[in-house]
Enzyme design. Structure first.
Site, PDB file in Angstrom:
ATOM      1  N   HIS A 307      64.373  -4.160 -48.656  1.00 37.43           N
ATOM      2  CA  HIS A 307      63.967  -3.059 -49.519  1.00 37.43           C
ATOM      3  C   HIS A 307      65.048  -2.825 -50.551  1.00 37.43           C
ATOM      4  CE1 HIS A 307      62.539   0.847 -50.843  1.00 37.43           C
ATOM      5  NE2 HIS A 307      61.373   0.475 -50.334  1.00 37.43           N
ATOM      6  N   ASP A 364      55.687  -1.662 -45.063  1.00 33.62           N
ATOM      7  CA  ASP A 364      54.518  -2.533 -45.110  1.00 33.62           C
ATOM      8  C   ASP A 364      54.463  -3.543 -43.986  1.00 33.62           C
ATOM      9  OD1 ASP A 364      53.151  -1.415 -47.153  1.00 33.62           O
ATOM     10  OD2 ASP A 364      54.400  -2.376 -48.670  1.00 33.62           O
TER      11      ASP A 364
END
Ligand code: ACO
Length: 428
Positions: A307, A364
Site C-alpha cells: 500500500h 482488497d
C-alpha cells in the site's frame, strides 16, 4: 513562534513556512519557492506531496490508524450504517435522529432514474465491463440535470445533486450488472434500506420472490463503510483535480470511477480473486507464486499486497479478514480460495522480501473473498468499491469547492530535446 524550514541553493537561503495539522503532521509550504528561487519540487507519483489541507479523513500509515472526521474506522464499521457514515463524511458531523431520517428519506425519493437512461444502457453491448457503464451513466446525469453543471449554484442546488447521485448510484451499479448478464433491470424498492435495495436490484429475477438475507446486507454495509474514504488516493485526487476546473460533481465523480478502475487501485479486488483462482488451478503452490512476485524479471505482483501509505498493517484489512470469517461461517460457505489466501498471507508475512519492503495485505486482499461469498461476480467488485467510495468523493469535492481551491496544475522538469530546426519531409 511559527516553525519554518530553510532551503539552501547556490549560496542563498530561503525560509519557508511549516504547516502543522491537528494530528501534528508537518509539511513545508513551498508555495513561494519558485517565485523566489526558480526551484520547483519533483515528486513523481506525489509520494511525498500534500495537495491540500483536509478535515475529512485522518490516516497514519505507520500506526495503521484510519478515522473519518475523527471517529475510528473500527467503531464506525461496528456501530453505524453506510448512510450515517456518508452523512458524517459529507456534512462533517454524525447526524441526529431527525437529520438521518430526513437524509434517508431524501435519498429514497431519488432512487429512480429517468427512463431514457435505460435507452443509454441498452446501447451498451452485453458483456460491457460494468465500470465503463457506470462511469458513462454517471456522466449522463449532466444531461438529465443540466442545473448540476454549474458547481457555483446555491448550496441547496449542490445538495440536491449530492442526494441524486447517492440515490441513483446503486440503481446504476445494479443495472450495469444486469446489462452484463443480459437480464431485465429491476427498479428500486424504496421500502428497503440502502444496501438491501441494491441487493434486490442486483439479484431479484422476474416472477421469483427475492428476500434479502440480513447477513448479506449487513456484510455489505460494513464493506461500504470500510471503503467510504481514504484521503488523497488516486481516484479521490482525480475527483478533486477534475472538480478544481469547476467541472460538475457528476463529471468529477465519473472521472474518479475511471481512476478507480485500474488494477493498482480499485481494480485490485478482482485481480486478487483472479490471482487466487490461478494459484488454485496451478496446484496451490503458494511458494512458487511468491517466487514469481519477488522476481524482478517477472511482471507478476502479489495482488492485494502493499500500500502506498500503510507500511505496517491496513486497519481495514484486519476488520475485513474477521468479517470474511464471520460471513463465510454464517452463510456456510467453504471457499478453497480462502485457504489459499490465508496460506499466501502466512508465507508473505514471514518472507524477507515482503517484510523488508513492508508489504502487508491491504483491504482488497479479503474484500474479494467476501464479495464472492455474497454472490457478487468478479467484474462487479470494483463497482462495489465505487459504491462505497462515493460519499468520500462527494465530501472531498465539496470541501475543495468550499475552500475555493485553485485549479490543479502541477509543473514538470522538461528533459526533451532543446530547440532544433524543422527538417523538411524529403530530407529526413
Ligand atoms: N508484490 C510484489 N512486490 C511488490 C508489491 C507486490 N504486491 N508491491 C510492491 N512491491 C515491491 C516493488 O516491486 C518495490 O520493490 P523494489 O523496491 O525492490 O523495487 C517495492 O515493493 C515498493 O513498491 P512500489 O511499487 O514502489 O510502491 P508504491 O507505494 O508505489 O505502490 C502499490 C503501492 C501500487 C499498492 C503496490 O504495492 C502494488 O502494486 N500492489 C499490488 C496492487 C494492489 O494490491 N493494489 C491495491 C492498493 S489498495 C487500494 O487501492 C484500495
Amino acid at each position: 513562534m511559527s516553525k519554518t524550514a530553510e532551503v539552501k541553493f547556490e549560496g542563498k537561503s530561503y525560509e519557508l513556512p511549516v504547516i502543522e495539522g491537528t494530528e501534528k503532521e508537518i509539511g513545508i509550504n513551498i508555495g513561494s519557492l519558485r517565485s523566489e528561487s526558480g526551484l520547483i519540487t519533483l515528486d513523481p507519483g506525489f509520494k511525498n506531496t500534500g495537495s491540500t489541507k483536509s478535515a475529512i479523513t485522518y490516516l497514519d500509515g505507520e500506526k495503521g490508524i484510519l478515522r473519518y472526521r475523527g471517529y475510528s474506522i473500527e467503531e464506525l464499521a461496528d456501530k453505524s450504517t453506510f448512510l450515517e457514515v456518508s452523512y458524517l463524511l459529507i456534512f462533517g458531523h454524525l447526524p441526529s435522529e431527525s437529520e438521518l431520517s430526513d437524509f434517508q428519506n431524501q435519498i429514497k425519493v431519488h432512487t429512480l432514474v429517468h427512463e431514457d437512461i435505460k435507452k443509454i444502457l441498452e446501447g451498451f453491448p452485453s458483456n460491457s465491463h460494468p465500470m465503463g457503464v457506470l462511469s458513462s451513466l454517471v456522466t449522463s446525469l449532466t444531461a438529465f440535470y443540466p442545473e448540476s453543471l454549474d458547481p457555483n449554484r446555491s448550496s441547496e442546488r449542490v445538495n440536491l445533486s449530492i442526494i441524486r447521485i447517492l440515490a441513483k448510484m446503486p440503481t446504476f451499479a445494479a443495472w450495469a450488472y444486469k446489462n452484463e448478464v443480459g437480464h431485465p433491470v429491476n427498479y428500486p424498492d424504496n421500502n428497503l434500506d440502502y444496501c438491501s435495495n441494491f441487493l434486490k436490484m442486483m439479484f431479484a429475477l422476474p416472477a421469483e420472490k427475492y428476500d434479502v438475507d440480513p447477513v448479506i446486507s449487513s456484510a455489505l454495509n460494513k464493506l461500504l463503510i470500510l471503503h467510504a474514504d481514504h484521503e488523497q488516493n488516486c481516484s479521490t485526487s482525480t475527483v478533486r483535480v477534475v472538480g478544481s476546473s469547476q467541472a460538475s460533481l457528476y463529471a468529477s465523480i465519473s472521472a474518479g470511477i475511471n481512476a478507480l478502475w485500474g488494477p493498482l487501485h480499485g481494480g485490485a479486488n478482482s485481480a486478487v480473486i483472479e490471482m487466487l483462482e490461478n494459484i488454485k488451478k496451478d496446484g496451490g503452490d503458494t511458494k512458487k507464486w511468491m517466487a514469481k512476485a519477488k522476481d524482478k524479471n517477472d511482471p507478476f505482483r502479489l495482488m492485494g499486497f502493499g500500500h502506498r501509505v500503510y507500511k505496517n498493517f491496513d486497519p481495514r484489512a484486519r476488520i475485513i479478514k474477521k468479517a470474511a470469517d464471520d460471513v463465510l461461517d454464517k452463510l456456510g460457505v467453504d471457499d478453497p480460495v480462502l485457504d489459499i489466501a490465508k496460506g499466501l498471507e502466512q508465507v508473505a508475512l514471514n518472507d524477507e522480501y515482503f517484510v523488508e519492503r513492508k508489504l502487508y495485505p491491504n483491504v482488497d486482499f479479503y474484500s474479494g473473498i467476501i464479495y464472492r461469498a455474497l454472490g457478487i461476480p468478479v467484474d462487479m467488485f470494483t463497482v462495489m468499491f465505487a459504491l462505497g467510495r462515493l460519499p468520500g468523493w462527494i465530501a472531498q469535492w465539496k470541501e475543495m469547492r468550499e475552500n475555493n481551491e485553485p485549479i490543479g496544475r502541477p509543473r514538470q522538469i522538461y528533459v526533451g530535446e532543446n530547440l532544433r530546426p524543422y527538417v523538411d519531409l524529403k530530407k529526413r
